[in-house]
Write an enzyme that holds these catalytic residues in place. Structure first.
Site, PDB file in Angstrom:
ATOM      1  CB  SER A  26      45.381 -57.548 -30.020  1.00  0.00           C
ATOM      2  OG  SER A  26      45.778 -56.225 -30.300  1.00  0.00           O
ATOM      3  CB  THR A  29      48.973 -54.765 -31.651  1.00  0.00           C
ATOM      4  OG1 THR A  29      48.198 -54.170 -30.617  1.00  0.00           O
ATOM      5  CG2 THR A  29      50.429 -54.386 -31.447  1.00  0.00           C
ATOM      6  NE  ARG A  33      54.265 -53.910 -32.915  1.00  0.00           N
ATOM      7  CZ  ARG A  33      53.763 -52.857 -32.257  1.00  0.00           C
ATOM      8  NH1 ARG A  33      53.497 -51.732 -32.904  1.00  0.00           N
ATOM      9  NH2 ARG A  33      53.544 -52.900 -30.957  1.00  0.00           N
ATOM     10  CD  GLU A 180      53.002 -57.155 -20.079  1.00  0.00           C
ATOM     11  OE1 GLU A 180      52.391 -58.121 -20.575  1.00  0.00           O
ATOM     12  OE2 GLU A 180      53.602 -56.322 -20.756  1.00  0.00           O
ATOM     13  CE  LYS A 222      55.970 -58.842 -21.341  1.00  0.00           C
ATOM     14  NZ  LYS A 222      55.802 -59.659 -22.550  1.00  0.00           N
ATOM     15  N   GLY A 265      58.570 -52.369 -24.189  1.00  0.00           N
ATOM     16  CA  GLY A 265      57.768 -51.158 -23.996  1.00  0.00           C
ATOM     17  C   GLY A 265      58.058 -49.970 -24.892  1.00  0.00           C
ATOM     18  CB  SER A 292      58.812 -61.415 -21.577  1.00  0.00           C
ATOM     19  OG  SER A 292      57.586 -61.761 -22.191  1.00  0.00           O
TER      20      SER A 292
HETATM   21  P1  13P Z   1      56.926 -55.154 -25.877  1.00  0.00           P
HETATM   22  O1  13P Z   1      58.234 -55.832 -25.539  1.00  0.00           O
HETATM   23  O2  13P Z   1      56.816 -54.715 -27.308  1.00  0.00           O
HETATM   24  O3  13P Z   1      56.572 -54.101 -24.874  1.00  0.00           O
HETATM   25  O4  13P Z   1      55.805 -56.280 -25.788  1.00  0.00           O
HETATM   26  C1  13P Z   1      55.823 -57.137 -24.725  1.00  0.00           C
HETATM   27  C2  13P Z   1      54.451 -57.465 -24.332  1.00  0.00           C
HETATM   28  O5  13P Z   1      54.090 -58.611 -24.245  1.00  0.00           O
HETATM   29  C3  13P Z   1      53.548 -56.348 -24.006  1.00  0.00           C
HETATM   30  O6  13P Z   1      52.411 -56.831 -23.388  1.00  0.00           O
END
Ligand code: 13P
Length: 344
Positions: A26, A29, A33, A180, A222, A265, A292
């Protein structure tokens, strides 16, 4: 809904040797980074960065099955005017879209969150499908904190309910839902606590998916791995993470689900690869097990690129290397010394 077509897309997303690039950070985020590599988070810089990855031909054609995009990116064009979605399609990968709208505080449950974005989702999915998206993602966040007694069953239930509502709406729009439910690894809990909480979360999620008539053959899960909290004094070994994660998933995830694509994660790049590899070495699994990853695929290319046009080649190389390592891990064929060879 055409379930055979949904199943075909889901199978393609988790095909052996390929996995998903989660490039759906987003606005907040991606700024974090970019701050870390001292790059200003402008629309052009975000476009340039993502274009760099989508044009990494080897990575995209050999190792990446699909890309999760953020709303801004799905409408963006590359510098030469080609839509970014087209670049992904030309590489033979499938465009996907993050459709949740983040989290809000859950009333009555201090410290806990519920993911929002269901209002008008049916209309948004229709537009995303027209723009080329064939799968979507919705992330629920569950935190573990023994001192404050979380997660509560309330948080697990409302998030499972929202995930299933989202998944049903996706399938009605002929879009494969990535479901997820992320149990965070931020705390000081041990791997067994993570195992127990994730088991509860997965069981509740699949119960809701059934209640809301989601076709399991047309979705991808996920999940997080069963893993020690980052601040736990005792860190589980790669073998323990693999063995417990596979056991946990076998007990919770029906074989009708085509595949499981893990989030990273907050694991380091190599940890995320080693864990996936060790699980696939166990073998004999009812579903495909792949990646993913967001951070575990992008940390290296972000650093190599650092916002400079002259570093695009180096950024693409770093991305291709990580995608290659994770591709091998998705087949249980990765070896640690392949990482050293690269570094040499
Ligand atoms: P991460 O692999 O950095 O956890 O991101 C994957 C993701 O799509 C989190 O929603």
């Amino acid at each position: 809904m055409n379930l055979a077509d949904l199943n075909k897309v889901a199978q393609a997303m988790v095909q052996p040797g390929k996995g998903i690039l989660a490039a759906d950070e987003s606005g907040g985020t991606i700024k974090k980074r970019f701050d870390a590599i001292k790059v200003e988070s402008t629309e052009d810089n975000r476009r340039d960065y993502r274009e760099m990855m989508f044009r990494a031909k080897d990575a995209m054609t050999k190792y990446i099955s699909g890309v999760i995009l953020y709303d801004e990116t799905i409408w963006q064009k590359a510098k030469d005017g080609t839509p970014l979605v087209k670049l992904i399609e030309q590489a033979g990968a499938i465009p996907g879209i993050k459709v949740d709208e983040g989290t809000q505080a859950l009333p009555g449950c201090p410290g806990e969150l519920v993911t929002v974005g269901l209002d008008k989702l049916a209309e948004r999915l229709k537009k995303y499908y027209e723009q080329g998206a064939r799968f979507a993602k919705w992330r629920a966040v569950i935190d573990i904190n023994a001192a404050s007694g979380i997660p509560s069953m309330t948080a697990i239930r409302v998030n499972a309910h929202a995930l299933a509502r989202y998944a049903a709406l996706c399938q009605a729009a002929q879009i494969v839902p990535i479901v997820e439910p992320e149990v965070l690894m931020d705390g000081d809990h041990d791997i067994d606590r993570c195992y127990d909480v994730t088991t509860r979360v997965l069981n509740k999620t699949f119960q809701e998916l059934r209640v809301q008539r989601v076709a399991l053959e047309g979705m991808v899960l996920k999940p997080n791995m069963a893993i020690s909290g980052k601040k736990c004094a005792k860190q589980a070994s790669v073998e323990e993470v693999a063995e417990k994660t596979v056991r946990m998933l076998k007990s919770c995830v029906p074989a009708a689900v085509p595949g499981i694509a893990f989030l990273s994660g907050g694991q380091s790049d190599e940890e995320a690869t080693a864990h996936l590899d060790a699980m696939n070495r166990i073998g004999n699994l009812p579903w495909g097990l792949t990646f993913s990853y967001g951070r575990a695929l992008q940390a290296a290319p972000q650093k190599a690129w650092s916002g400079k046009a002259e570093n695009v080649g180096a950024g693409q190389q770093a991305f291709t290397h990580r995608a290659h390592m994770n591709s091998l891990a998705s087949k249980g064929e990765w070896k640690a010394d392949l990482e050293k060879k690269k570094a040499a």
